[in-house]
Design an enzyme around this catalytic site. Structure first.
Site, PDB file in Angstrom:
ATOM      1  N   HIS A 132      -6.362  -9.973  -1.842  1.00 46.94           N
ATOM      2  CA  HIS A 132      -6.921  -8.626  -1.991  1.00 46.94           C
ATOM      3  C   HIS A 132      -7.001  -8.227  -3.456  1.00 46.94           C
ATOM      4  CE1 HIS A 132      -7.324  -4.255  -0.967  1.00 46.94           C
ATOM      5  NE2 HIS A 132      -6.665  -4.136  -2.113  1.00 46.94           N
ATOM      6  N   GLU A 133      -5.913  -8.429  -4.194  1.00 45.40           N
ATOM      7  CA  GLU A 133      -5.889  -8.023  -5.600  1.00 45.40           C
ATOM      8  C   GLU A 133      -6.837  -8.868  -6.450  1.00 45.40           C
ATOM      9  OE1 GLU A 133      -4.635  -5.331  -6.385  1.00 45.40           O
ATOM     10  OE2 GLU A 133      -3.471  -4.992  -4.566  1.00 45.40           O
ATOM     11  N   HIS A 136     -10.287  -7.477  -6.136  1.00 44.27           N
ATOM     12  CA  HIS A 136     -10.504  -6.319  -7.009  1.00 44.27           C
ATOM     13  C   HIS A 136     -10.907  -6.776  -8.410  1.00 44.27           C
ATOM     14  CE1 HIS A 136      -9.667  -2.796  -4.697  1.00 44.27           C
ATOM     15  NE2 HIS A 136      -8.432  -3.135  -4.392  1.00 44.27           N
TER      16      HIS A 136
END
Length: 281
Positions: A132-133, A136
């Site tokens: 997820h990070e 980003h």
């Protein structure tokens, strides 16, 4: 994803336009020039120093591979799969489970996890959070959120300047004073709503992209449930320093707010991931 980028560009343009209009209201042509300079300075700070500001706010420190071999192995593997540079890794001392990504581009990016996160997640769940990070970072969300926050701060600043220094005795200049009052009252609200719109849409996109990167949507869904429970049990104080980093985290670190939530409801995020897993199955 493409729709989110277009909408975000429109929102950032609207914020910049609001700042220039505020400068005209408060000082005419010279006010526009001052507003432009201040806005460019704010964006420059956000571009070059946002990662340092965020990591300092969390008291995060660089973490070595000897100290966290599993974390390094996960980040290295996923970065290699994505054919992107490996970000720097940081550890924040807080017991609240959370994580964030920051940096102006993939080559200058950093991922920060908390001690609380490492304590409650297994390796599979941690891999989902890291995916997820990384998403980003690859989608340039970190730069976008930093510049949005800088513009929002400038809107509030101009409202205060207008009330403190804007002339109000001359009847011919009352409209300028009223404009400053309106900007002070409604500007921060408008800026906050822009931040919320950006943050919420980006979280959904990062959930999906991260799940595709790891190939395991259910791992992220399980991690989000644990993180949500942990942040509600151990909320962080909404101080000035930490507040600047809250919208970058995978889950809101503060007490829940119905009207000013920077993240989508966890139930909706996990439901999307479960549907995604069902389609893959």
């Amino acid at each position: 994803m493409r729709h989110n980028r277009v909408r975000t560009a429109v929102l950032l343009g609207a914020l910049s336009g609001m700042l220039l209009l505020a400068g005209e209201w408060l000082g005419g042509g010279s006010g526009v020039r001052i507003a432009l300079v201040v806005t460019l300075v704010a964006l420059g700070v956000a571009y070059f120093l946002a990662d340092r500001i965020v990591l300092t706010a969390l008291r995060a420190r660089p973490v070595s591979e000897v100290e966290q071999p599993v974390l390094y192995a996960i980040v290295r593997e996923l970065s290699y799969d994505a054919r992107r540079p490996m970000p720097r890794l940081y550890l924040a001392p807080t017991s609240q489970p959370n994580a964030l990504a920051t940096g102006r581009n993939p080559r200058d990016a950093a991922i920060c996890v908390t001690r609380g996160l490492l304590a409650i997640l297994d390796e599979r769940e941690l891999r989902g959070v890291i995916g997820h990070e990384l998403s980003h970072i690859y989608n340039r969300d970190t730069l976008l959120c930093s510049t949005t926050a800088a513009l929002a701060t400038m809107i509030t600043y101009f409202g205060y300047v207008g009330l403190l220094f804007g002339p109000s005795d001359d009847p011919d200049e009352v409209p300028g004073f009223l404009a400053a009052l309106i900007l002070l009252v409604f500007g921060p609200v408008a800026a906050t709503m822009v931040q919320l719109a950006v943050a919420r849409s980006r979280e959904y996109a990062a959930d999906e992209a991260g799940a595709r990167l790891t190939g395991d949507p259910l791992a992220l869904a399980t991690a989000l449930r644990k993180i949500d429970e942990g942040t509600q049990r151990l909320p962080l104080p909404r101080t000035g320093r930490i507040a600047s980093a809250g919208h970058l985290m995978i889950a809101s670190p503060f007490h829940r707010s119905r009207w000013f939530a920077t993240h989508p409801p966890t139930a909706q995020r996990t439901a999307r991931l479960e549907r995604m897993a069902g389609r893959q199955g």
